[in-house]
Write a protein that holds these residues in place. Sequence first.
Motif, PDB file in Angstrom:
ATOM      1  N   PHE A 244      12.774  30.282 -44.668  1.00  0.00           N
ATOM      2  CA  PHE A 244      13.419  29.061 -44.167  1.00  0.00           C
ATOM      3  C   PHE A 244      13.067  27.913 -45.107  1.00  0.00           C
ATOM      4  O   PHE A 244      12.293  27.019 -44.791  1.00  0.00           O
ATOM      5  CB  PHE A 244      12.937  28.781 -42.738  1.00  0.00           C
ATOM      6  N   ALA A 245      13.674  27.956 -46.286  1.00  0.00           N
ATOM      7  CA  ALA A 245      13.275  27.057 -47.373  1.00  0.00           C
ATOM      8  C   ALA A 245      14.113  25.797 -47.453  1.00  0.00           C
ATOM      9  O   ALA A 245      13.907  24.975 -48.336  1.00  0.00           O
ATOM     10  CB  ALA A 245      13.331  27.815 -48.697  1.00  0.00           C
ATOM     11  N   SER A 246      15.075  25.621 -46.528  1.00  0.00           N
ATOM     12  CA  SER A 246      15.996  24.491 -46.652  1.00  0.00           C
ATOM     13  C   SER A 246      15.419  23.226 -46.038  1.00  0.00           C
ATOM     14  O   SER A 246      15.399  23.066 -44.824  1.00  0.00           O
ATOM     15  CB  SER A 246      17.323  24.829 -45.983  1.00  0.00           C
ATOM     16  N   LEU A 247      14.963  22.328 -46.909  1.00  0.00           N
ATOM     17  CA  LEU A 247      14.423  21.049 -46.443  1.00  0.00           C
ATOM     18  C   LEU A 247      15.538  20.032 -46.293  1.00  0.00           C
ATOM     19  O   LEU A 247      16.444  19.963 -47.126  1.00  0.00           O
ATOM     20  CB  LEU A 247      13.421  20.498 -47.463  1.00  0.00           C
ATOM     21  N   ASN A 248      15.432  19.198 -45.261  1.00  0.00           N
ATOM     22  CA  ASN A 248      16.288  18.020 -45.161  1.00  0.00           C
ATOM     23  C   ASN A 248      16.062  17.133 -46.400  1.00  0.00           C
ATOM     24  O   ASN A 248      14.939  17.032 -46.905  1.00  0.00           O
ATOM     25  CB  ASN A 248      15.909  17.292 -43.865  1.00  0.00           C
ATOM     26  N   LEU A 249      17.142  16.498 -46.883  1.00  0.00           N
ATOM     27  CA  LEU A 249      17.038  15.680 -48.103  1.00  0.00           C
ATOM     28  C   LEU A 249      15.987  14.582 -47.962  1.00  0.00           C
ATOM     29  O   LEU A 249      15.138  14.383 -48.844  1.00  0.00           O
ATOM     30  CB  LEU A 249      18.421  15.082 -48.433  1.00  0.00           C
TER      31      LEU A 249
ATOM     32  N   THR B  65      13.440  14.549 -46.016  1.00  0.00           N
ATOM     33  CA  THR B  65      12.123  15.178 -45.946  1.00  0.00           C
ATOM     34  C   THR B  65      11.623  15.529 -47.341  1.00  0.00           C
ATOM     35  O   THR B  65      10.447  15.335 -47.661  1.00  0.00           O
ATOM     36  CB  THR B  65      12.196  16.444 -45.073  1.00  0.00           C
ATOM     37  N   ALA B  66      12.528  16.056 -48.173  1.00  0.00           N
ATOM     38  CA  ALA B  66      12.122  16.402 -49.544  1.00  0.00           C
ATOM     39  C   ALA B  66      11.666  15.156 -50.298  1.00  0.00           C
ATOM     40  O   ALA B  66      10.619  15.162 -50.960  1.00  0.00           O
ATOM     41  CB  ALA B  66      13.282  17.076 -50.272  1.00  0.00           C
TER      42      ALA B  66
ATOM     43  N   VAL C  33       6.975  26.615 -49.518  1.00  0.00           N
ATOM     44  CA  VAL C  33       7.692  26.629 -48.235  1.00  0.00           C
ATOM     45  C   VAL C  33       7.804  28.057 -47.712  1.00  0.00           C
ATOM     46  O   VAL C  33       7.706  29.016 -48.477  1.00  0.00           O
ATOM     47  CB  VAL C  33       9.140  26.077 -48.352  1.00  0.00           C
TER      48      VAL C  33
ATOM     49  N   ALA D  26      14.631  24.592 -54.784  1.00  0.00           N
ATOM     50  CA  ALA D  26      13.908  25.645 -54.063  1.00  0.00           C
ATOM     51  C   ALA D  26      14.190  27.006 -54.679  1.00  0.00           C
ATOM     52  O   ALA D  26      13.530  27.977 -54.350  1.00  0.00           O
ATOM     53  CB  ALA D  26      14.325  25.663 -52.594  1.00  0.00           C
TER      54      ALA D  26
ATOM     55  N   GLU E 111      22.956  18.030 -50.198  1.00  0.00           N
ATOM     56  CA  GLU E 111      22.361  18.607 -49.001  1.00  0.00           C
ATOM     57  C   GLU E 111      22.614  20.119 -48.904  1.00  0.00           C
ATOM     58  O   GLU E 111      21.722  20.883 -48.572  1.00  0.00           O
ATOM     59  CB  GLU E 111      22.910  17.938 -47.738  1.00  0.00           C
TER      60      GLU E 111
END
Lengths: 265, 265
Positions: free
Chosen positions: B154-159, B161-162, B150, B94, B130
């Motif tokens: 708030f760019a932190s995706l769950n692993l 989900t990515a 994104v 990201a 993560e």
Amino acid sequence: MPGAGTDSTKPWHEGGPVVILVEPQLGENVGAAARAMGNFGLSRLRLVNPREGWPNPKAVTFASGADRILEQATVFPDVRSAVSDLKFIAATTARERGMAKPVMGADAMAAELAGRLAANEDVGLLFGRERTGLYTEEVSLADAILTLPVNPAFASLNLGTAVAIVGYEWYKLASGGALPFQPPERSPLADKADLFAFFDHVEQELESAEFFRSPEKQPSTTRNIRNIFHRVGLTRQDLATLHGMITALVEGREGRAARRAKREG
Amino acid sequence: MPGAGTDSTKPWHEGGPVVILVEPQLGENVGAAARAMGNFGLSRLRLVNPREGWPNPKAVTFASGADRILEQATVFPDVRSAVSDLKFIAATTARERGMAKPVMGADAMAAELAGRLAANEDVGLLFGRERTGLYTEEVSLADAILTLPVNPAFASLNLGTAVAIVGYEWYKLASGGALPFQPPERSPLADKADLFAFFDHVEQELESAEFFRSPEKQPSTTRNIRNIFHRVGLTRQDLATLHGMITALVEGREGRAARRAKREG
């Protein structure tokens, strides 16, 4: 992507279709759905009769910072009341329901919803229970059906994942597909004069290093080497780096030879 | 979608790019990634130095039936060994790394990977830890960078989900975007003669029910009613249903009137 955090210096993207989770069983999944909504610029969450009650601290943990979405979430006793102020709703389902409604993927649905929002028609997306999905009666309240291309032998998506993929297509459309960054601006390709000067440098040094085994093969080997460097698309800065590498290798070799001569002399 | 299960009567879709999770911290996330891979026809999972060791029973729980992917997963001590047999690898991130590599979204990357697989060049996708993602040194081993549009705040995706979103774009391309089902085949639109016969039925009954308040307004009200039914796009079966509804309403009313007359008489 993993490894990125919350950045409070940037504006939080809001709006988009309402996300309606119908009788979600686990707070973890409500939290994961809120996190996915936050990732993709969706901010309006409604819960129909969440099994574990509301608010739910497990949802906060799994939202990983999307707290504002949980705080603003509203709770309804049934689907009818949850959608009463909306103009268009889509029901997500992996199973055919035999209903004569339009069936769309997440990309086509994003376009449909964006068009309606632009015309001031508020829209919502229904997501069903983790185990059993939406009841057919609930699907019959919707204008259209949203489904995804999935492995037919393993079609069961995690609730948060389903929300994430629908949100991803929404944000891809809403942001015009703009990625968060691009490769750094490349310096322009080197002029041919500079490229050929590099070829001269390399070829002279290879000749003095007795790289070419036979005079007959020298022209074709030279062409092969030039082709390798042609394929790269070298910039002036790349050429400066490569000139430096060649020089260092030559001087290192001469240095070693000089040292060996000294030792043996 | 939630609510769909594992269906062992259908062929399990396999293949696609190798998914490489680099030092995943939690077994839950490895399991969620395997589930997402199963949903979208990816079957080759590699783990670099998983923090909780391997195998991991929590991964099995979160894979929700994608056990075969976990059973076939292979473990490597570092990124270099995990990708050594591949021809092309992409690193998901990201964050901008300032590296002069192609940057692609998941849709463009799916097309790139499909083209290389078709040319027998095996390909892999690197996903980072993560919390901290991939190290810049690991990104420097990749041919290209994969990133997603994104919410910048708030760019932190769950692993998981990515992996799911990348898998979704892969399967959308690989399956030609085919959705798991379509609306049931619609019977053809009714002939105009049948539609106009229905208009006659409705308008006669409305006239005997004294629906039209004034003779002046009758033509415009009639046009409005015809327009409502025109918009629906009625089939012969729809017309049969509507004829039946009108008749039932008329007979119900006459029935009530008759009953009232009897009571009062």
